[in-house]
Design a protein around this motif. Sequence first.
Motif, PDB file in Angstrom:
ATOM      1  N   ASP A 651     -22.796   7.248  41.553  1.00 33.12           N
ATOM      2  CA  ASP A 651     -21.632   7.077  42.411  1.00 33.12           C
ATOM      3  C   ASP A 651     -21.134   8.468  42.835  1.00 33.12           C
ATOM      4  N   VAL A 652     -20.819   8.652  44.115  1.00 36.15           N
ATOM      5  CA  VAL A 652     -20.423   9.992  44.583  1.00 36.15           C
ATOM      6  C   VAL A 652     -19.180  10.517  43.886  1.00 36.15           C
ATOM      7  N   SER A 653     -18.259   9.606  43.534  1.00 40.45           N
ATOM      8  CA  SER A 653     -17.006  10.114  42.992  1.00 40.45           C
ATOM      9  C   SER A 653     -16.990  10.192  41.466  1.00 40.45           C
ATOM     10  N   ILE A 654     -17.889   9.475  40.812  1.00 35.25           N
ATOM     11  CA  ILE A 654     -17.871   9.510  39.352  1.00 35.25           C
ATOM     12  C   ILE A 654     -19.252   9.929  38.874  1.00 35.25           C
ATOM     13  N   SER A 655     -19.559  11.186  39.039  1.00 36.46           N
ATOM     14  CA  SER A 655     -20.853  11.661  38.565  1.00 36.46           C
ATOM     15  C   SER A 655     -20.718  13.127  38.231  1.00 36.46           C
ATOM     16  N   SER A 656     -21.526  13.526  37.290  1.00 37.01           N
ATOM     17  CA  SER A 656     -21.383  14.871  36.774  1.00 37.01           C
ATOM     18  C   SER A 656     -22.739  15.411  36.350  1.00 37.01           C
ATOM     19  N   GLY A 657     -22.881  16.712  36.515  1.00 36.35           N
ATOM     20  CA  GLY A 657     -24.044  17.377  35.955  1.00 36.35           C
ATOM     21  C   GLY A 657     -23.657  17.886  34.585  1.00 36.35           C
ATOM     22  N   ILE A 658     -24.652  18.024  33.704  1.00 36.19           N
ATOM     23  CA  ILE A 658     -24.379  18.604  32.393  1.00 36.19           C
ATOM     24  C   ILE A 658     -25.097  19.944  32.370  1.00 36.19           C
ATOM     25  N   TYR A 659     -24.334  21.004  32.121  1.00 37.12           N
ATOM     26  CA  TYR A 659     -24.903  22.344  32.242  1.00 37.12           C
ATOM     27  C   TYR A 659     -24.861  23.106  30.933  1.00 37.12           C
ATOM     28  N   CYS A 660     -25.917  23.885  30.729  1.00 39.56           N
ATOM     29  CA  CYS A 660     -25.904  24.887  29.678  1.00 39.56           C
ATOM     30  C   CYS A 660     -26.123  26.185  30.420  1.00 39.56           C
ATOM     31  N   ASP A 661     -25.179  27.086  30.369  1.00 41.79           N
ATOM     32  CA  ASP A 661     -25.187  28.253  31.248  1.00 41.79           C
ATOM     33  C   ASP A 661     -25.350  27.742  32.669  1.00 41.79           C
ATOM     34  N   ASP A 662     -26.373  28.222  33.379  1.00 40.30           N
ATOM     35  CA  ASP A 662     -26.511  27.747  34.756  1.00 40.30           C
ATOM     36  C   ASP A 662     -27.585  26.689  34.894  1.00 40.30           C
ATOM     37  N   THR A 663     -28.137  26.264  33.765  1.00 33.62           N
ATOM     38  CA  THR A 663     -29.213  25.285  33.840  1.00 33.62           C
ATOM     39  C   THR A 663     -28.644  23.880  33.704  1.00 33.62           C
ATOM     40  N   ARG A 664     -29.031  23.033  34.649  1.00 34.05           N
ATOM     41  CA  ARG A 664     -28.596  21.647  34.529  1.00 34.05           C
ATOM     42  C   ARG A 664     -29.541  20.933  33.575  1.00 34.05           C
ATOM     43  N   ILE A 665     -29.018  20.424  32.503  1.00 38.07           N
ATOM     44  CA  ILE A 665     -29.886  19.738  31.541  1.00 38.07           C
ATOM     45  C   ILE A 665     -29.788  18.225  31.671  1.00 38.07           C
ATOM     46  N   GLY A 666     -28.851  17.756  32.462  1.00 40.45           N
ATOM     47  CA  GLY A 666     -28.763  16.309  32.583  1.00 40.45           C
ATOM     48  C   GLY A 666     -27.727  15.852  33.578  1.00 40.45           C
ATOM     49  N   LEU A 667     -27.673  14.526  33.743  1.00 40.35           N
ATOM     50  CA  LEU A 667     -26.749  13.886  34.677  1.00 40.35           C
ATOM     51  C   LEU A 667     -26.051  12.751  33.955  1.00 40.35           C
ATOM     52  N   VAL A 668     -24.819  12.491  34.375  1.00 41.34           N
ATOM     53  CA  VAL A 668     -24.119  11.350  33.804  1.00 41.34           C
ATOM     54  C   VAL A 668     -23.128  10.843  34.844  1.00 41.34           C
ATOM     55  N   GLY A 669     -22.928   9.546  34.864  1.00 38.76           N
ATOM     56  CA  GLY A 669     -21.961   9.015  35.813  1.00 38.76           C
ATOM     57  C   GLY A 669     -22.085   7.520  35.981  1.00 38.76           C
ATOM     58  N   PHE A 670     -21.315   7.005  36.928  1.00 41.14           N
ATOM     59  CA  PHE A 670     -21.416   5.589  37.270  1.00 41.14           C
ATOM     60  C   PHE A 670     -22.618   5.378  38.183  1.00 41.14           C
ATOM     61  N   ALA A 671     -23.270   4.237  38.043  1.00 37.32           N
ATOM     62  CA  ALA A 671     -24.343   3.899  38.970  1.00 37.32           C
ATOM     63  C   ALA A 671     -23.739   3.703  40.356  1.00 37.32           C
ATOM     64  N   SER A 672     -24.484   4.115  41.374  1.00 36.63           N
ATOM     65  CA  SER A 672     -23.986   3.977  42.733  1.00 36.63           C
ATOM     66  C   SER A 672     -23.978   2.505  43.141  1.00 36.63           C
ATOM     67  N   PRO A 673     -23.135   2.142  44.115  1.00 32.12           N
ATOM     68  CA  PRO A 673     -23.103   0.742  44.580  1.00 32.12           C
ATOM     69  C   PRO A 673     -24.474   0.267  45.044  1.00 32.12           C
TER      70      PRO A 673
END
Lengths: 805, 339
Positions: A651-673
Amino acid sequence: MKVSLNWLKEHVDISLSPEELGHVLTMAGLEVEGIEAVGQNLDHILAAKILEVTPHPNADRLSLCRVDTGTDIVQVVCGASNATEGVLAPLILPGGKLSDGTKMKEGRIRGEISKGMLLAEDEMGLTDDHAGIMILPESTTPGTPLSSLLPFPDWVFDVSITPNRPDCASVLGIAREISANTGKPLKSFEHGVDAKGPIIDGLTSVSIQDPDGCPRYAAAVVQDVCLKPAPFWMRYRLFQSGVRSISNLVDVSNYVMLEMGQPLHAFDYDRLGENRIEVRRAEKGEVFTTLDGVKRDLDPETLLICDGEKPVALAGIMGGLNSEIHEKTKNILVESAFFDPITIRRGSKRLGLSTEASYRFERGADIGGVISSLNRALYFINLLAGGVTAKGIMDNYSKPFTAPRISFRPEKANAVLGTSISKSAMKDYFHALEMKVVEDGNQDNLYVIPPTFRVDIKREVDLVEEVARLHGFDNIPVLSPRITPSEGSESPDLLLRDKVRTMMMAFGFSEIITYSFVSPDSVNALVGETPGALNAFTRIMNPLTVDQSVLRTSLIPGLMETARYNILHEMEDLKLFEWGKVFFDRENELQPLEKICLAGIILGVHTEKSWYNKKRPVDFYDVKGTLAVLLKGLGLEGFRFKQEKDLPGYDVSISSGIYCDDTRIGLVGFASPEVIEAYELKMGHVCLFELDVAAMLSALPEKKTFVPFGKFPAVHRDLSLVLDRRIECGVIMDIIKEEGRDLLESVHVFDLYEGERIDQSKKAISFKISFRSDRGTLDGEAVNGLYEAMVEKIGQKTGGKLREG
Amino acid sequence: MDNTLKDQLLELEKRANDEIDAINDPSDLEPFRIKYLGKKGALTSLMKSLGTLSHEERPEAGKFANQIKVNLSRHFQDVKLSLEAGRGGDVAPMDVTLPGREPLYGHLHPITLVIKEVCLIFSRMGFRVVKGPNVELDYYNFEALNLPKDHPARDMQDTFYISQNVVLRTHTSPIQVRVMETQKPPVSVIAPGKVYRRDSDVSHTPMFHQVEGLLVDRDVSFGELKGTLTHFIHQMFGSDTRLRFRPSFFPFTEPSAEVDIRCVICGGKGCRTCSHTGWLEILGSGMVDPEVYGFVDYDPDGYSGFAFGMGIERIAMLKYGIDDIQLFFKNDMRFLNQF
């Protein structure tokens, strides 16, 4: 390979029970997958003579037969056209059972009494023949039980033949193994014929253009044969081995193939142009119609049998329509040849045509058995079809075979097996297997020469296996292994995987395993209109279905599909995870990039209403909290969540990257419609996450170091702020951390308020801040200084103010 | 210690004890608790005065005061309980049958559980867990395992092709070759993983799991192969499990042996699961064929070893009595919740 016990007994004496024989064969490496009793239910079946046939008054196709059962004369209703006066046929009496299990009862058929039934062969499970009732020899006495007329009881063994033992795809081959393992000698059998015809040289010739493809080709000619059905005993054995009966001549070649392992082919001699045989490779573009009526495009992969003008058979695979035996055939040419296994295999693969003959040739036929098999066929042709056999056999053995002479060290065999078998015992084993053994002068070594039918024996180690087989695997001692700890350590992701699984399970997640292959459409809902990284599919050339035609690039579709499946089955509150590989096609690389991922889904109710809790649906902070504890638990430090838009599937409004320093290690959020719609789930509250395991591993500190804990007491301060709703909590926390410097121990959000009591554009947020020094008890003044600096900085940067009251 | 404080404490204790004993009405309990034991109660305020004592006196006095507090609290609890009981259970004791606050607990997939168990048994023997790619070169999956392009044994496995020379691995055996390529003997590894075959019906899924094992060292014998796998089966299925080794064929082992166990369903009498043979095929195994050593540059006269492989779904089915292989990949919660 299915083979009748009575047929085996023609080649070797067997005193074992069928079960014991099954065990002997299985333990010799010829796994018996089933033993079926044949002709065991013939008790109520006896020979009956038809005395009179009259039409059935109520049915055109039926007749009434008065039959003599030896003790009685009864009426039976019969529909077979060959039920004529004077013939003898099997009659089943009431109480007996047919092979399909039907129990015979006395009854009326269209109003007429029938005290039994005259039987066709298939109704007794003997063959597949249902053309008419089975006709018994005229000399049979009415009333004789059928079981005493036929070679029963019999058992059919279903023997699984491994690819290295084509010699055992035959009655003779299995009999040889029985002989070697039980010590009973092989029996001799009838072969050859008193040839009274012309000398074969004047009748045909065989020329071989490709001796590598066809090292040996032998042919015999029989004139004035009489084509008719084969007798019952032959049709019975073919049927039990799964081969359809065609005619006496075709049946003989199949029978000898099953018995000797040598595929044969009978041509109509008069349909062979110039009455001769030529063996050559097919040319590109050549077309040929095989006897199954299929037109086949050929290329030089295929070896052809030709006459003086045209191709007449695909060598070792199938004969041609143009030279097939038919009703008017008078003279035949019988082929017995040896073809190169790889040539036959390539041709068979290329044409997609596999036959009993190609099966045997591509694994390796017996080049030394070509003539004896041909002689066995000539014996049966003469017996069943009469005719005059031409003198001699045309044997073009253009590339003679030399059996290997294998050096064998008994000591080495014992070392490999862990046994102490004597050299003389080993020699006995080899002799039992028809191998020649030559002593090597003073040496302890032997030279062993295998028979031509053992195409699998080429090296010393092959002989070691033969020793082990005949000695009996059961008799090899069970020894404790000596294991030297091997170099190298386990891959770090394996250790991580175990930790992750245990933690996810403790967090209430259940593990799923889904297929690595998916539909190429499975990412459509994730990526939208423009293909992205998730479309870098590795494609399967020969998928089972389109839905399993590419390797997955994301674990999300599998999780969503699993969620949908479970919701359909009324399990609506789900916490699932999968640890697995995703695959990304790479340019200029043969193999895709294989990435290990951890992904999960939560949906439905987080906590059910209970005596201590209110019902609450899952939300973003459930997953975020889980991931934070997971990452911390794995030893990862300093990771942060950053809001991001345009994450595929989120979902565009409820989504987040998970970062360690500048590396994105994952994604989390609501599924898009779009994703929710694609999997027909209910809108809202479907949370997803994905973690890249390699990125997680590289962000992990190399080793865990103990940090001494503070000896001095902590000082706590509560900080309650009112600030603009759009200011992220993380911003405030960053300021707190920055201003708290090395005295800050922890920050905890203990309240969040948005509502009537404050301005609509504001939120109130409260932190509990802990300070601690490792140098001494903190002075309240110093802490107050830090606290005030925080409040001031927050005011400057965000406009947030201390909440009054 | 200051006798005044001590006396005061003792006096307070006596007074409080008398007062408790006089209570007959449970409603008097709480006022008493506040009066003596509460934050602003008599005992608490007396204890606060400990601060005025000298450094030397403080510990002993503190201990003394604390003991009085403990005694008093205990006495209070006893009276409270007996009063409540005396009132005929007006105030019920805690209901231990009310469901507790249960944390949610998830489940690992049965395939994972079986792989873990298999790997643990071999790890304890000294095998190291390794892995390899799912998308494998024809070379590793077939050729280096003595399965050249035109070998009929290739028919034993229906293969998914990615390109002419790249396949979805049909077994975990290519990992053997990859390990031997990079490591000189002694080698003892165990390799679990997904494998793929172009086969889908009631008893086959196009993806399933295998565990491969390999041991190469000096003078390893078939007897040790038997010892290793006998130990494994006894650990996995129980030490009274009967097993047998029977000759078979794999292109990359010679001699080759199939390992059967006595049917766990019927105990050998014959049933549907064992196709009425009384035995269940569990493992394929054998001495590594010298031909394979040729591909990885091992000296076949200096070293010998054995390899084995097993299907995890089959073991899981036998272990848990699962009769439908499709269940493993449906991920039905009613299935997963049972493990």
